[in-house]
Design an enzyme around this catalytic site. Structure first.
Site, PDB file in Angstrom:
ATOM      1  N   ARG A  48       0.765  -0.984  -0.213  1.00 56.37           N
ATOM      2  CA  ARG A  48       0.178  -0.348   0.172  1.00 56.37           C
ATOM      3  C   ARG A  48       0.844   1.169   0.064  1.00 56.37           C
ATOM      4  NH1 ARG A  48      -3.446  -1.501   5.323  1.00 56.37           N
ATOM      5  NH2 ARG A  48      -4.240  -4.118   4.478  1.00 56.37           N
ATOM      6  N   ASP A  50       0.324   5.153  -0.013  1.00 55.02           N
ATOM      7  CA  ASP A  50      -0.031   6.014   1.697  1.00 55.02           C
ATOM      8  C   ASP A  50      -0.730   6.979   0.602  1.00 55.02           C
ATOM      9  OD1 ASP A  50       0.681   4.682   3.398  1.00 55.02           O
ATOM     10  OD2 ASP A  50       1.981   5.554   3.939  1.00 55.02           O
ATOM     11  N   TYR A 108      12.693   2.680  -3.096  1.00 58.84           N
ATOM     12  CA  TYR A 108      11.871   3.844  -2.832  1.00 58.84           C
ATOM     13  C   TYR A 108      12.725   5.139  -3.606  1.00 58.84           C
ATOM     14  CZ  TYR A 108       7.692   2.197  -1.005  1.00 58.84           C
ATOM     15  OH  TYR A 108       6.070   0.704  -1.258  1.00 58.84           O
ATOM     16  N   ARG A 195      10.426   7.710   5.077  1.00 60.91           N
ATOM     17  CA  ARG A 195       9.646   9.046   5.506  1.00 60.91           C
ATOM     18  C   ARG A 195      10.404   9.352   6.783  1.00 60.91           C
ATOM     19  NH1 ARG A 195       3.320   9.325   4.980  1.00 60.91           N
ATOM     20  NH2 ARG A 195       3.886  11.405   6.217  1.00 60.91           N
TER      21      ARG A 195
END
Length: 245
Positions: A48, A50, A108, A195
């Site tokens: 998932r 965000d 990422y 993050r």
């Protein structure tokens, strides 16, 4: 047959990947497009993303009983999808393939930029870090993430994870013009882990935090040492690797 698709999307106008009542999500839009050729079909992603997070290479799978070729399915889906989602490829995979459970590595990238002032045109794609930042110091700090660690200090509440140990295969920061890019590849990531890492590295780049604080957080698992969660709009899911499938 089971099909694997790779999607690119601009997450700015989505409440993440997962279907949610009354909210626009990537999963909902993808399944709506797929309903034109395979009504009632569910699509399952590698993970998932965000709200606000983008994808260059999100992987998903679904089961298909029709007769269209993978190439035709790509064209059909892109015809029906909104302009902020595109299917880049489609291929048949073994029946046991699972976009989430079969994944071996994910990459990422978090995109920051330096400038005398924040750019209104870049605010949904990149994160403003300040007028200047020490990319070399950030890169040295990013290297601390490599290896097998307990990343408890790099996770926010709300996660369903039962274990907090993950393997990071590579982690680096590089400068490209006024951009500073943090790229990380790992076996998997905890809730908001990348993050939080990006938030810590930005502090290092601005001289507000030392690499030693990151090392202590990895050793102790103390979330209080890593309070910053970088904004979602500068985060991109670059790719998902599966090995031989």
């Amino acid at each position: 047959m089971r099909l694997k698709i790779i999607l690119e999307y601009d997450g700015s106008a989505f409440h993440g990947w997962q279907r949610q009542n009354g909210l626009r999500t990537v999963q909902e839009e993808t399944e709506r497009a797929l309903a034109h050729i395979a009504p009632g079909t569910s699509v399952y992603a590698s993970g998932r993303t965000d709200e606000g997070v983008h994808a260059l290479g999100q992987v998903a799978h679904f089961d298909y009983e029709g007769t269209l070729s993978p190439a035709t399915i790509v064209r059909a889906l892109n015809h029906w999808l909104p302009c902020d989602i595109a299917v880049k490829s489609c291929e048949r995979v073994p029946d046991g393939f699972d976009a989430r459970r079969s994944a071996k590595r994910k990459t990422y990238e978090y995109v920051m930029y330096t400038s005398p002032f924040p750019s209104p045109l870049r605010r949904t794609r990149e994160c403003y870090i300040g007028a200047e930042a020490d990319a070399e110091a950030m890169n040295a700090a990013a290297a601390l993430f490599v290896g097998t660690h307990d990343f408890s200090a790099f996770m926010t509440s709300g996660s369903s994870a039962r274990t907090f140990t993950r393997i990071v295969y590579s982690s680096s920061v590089r400068r490209e013009g006024d951009r500073i890019l943090f790229r990380i590849t790992g076996s998997g990531f905890l809730y908001n882990m990348v993050r939080i890492m990006a938030g810590a590295l930005m502090r290092v780049g601005k001289g507000e935090k030392s690499a030693d604080a990151i090392a202590r957080a990895l050793e102790t698992g103390d979330r209080r040492l890593m309070p910053d969660v970088a904004p979602p709009e500068a985060l991109y899911l670059v790719s998902v690797e599966y090995g031989d499938i």
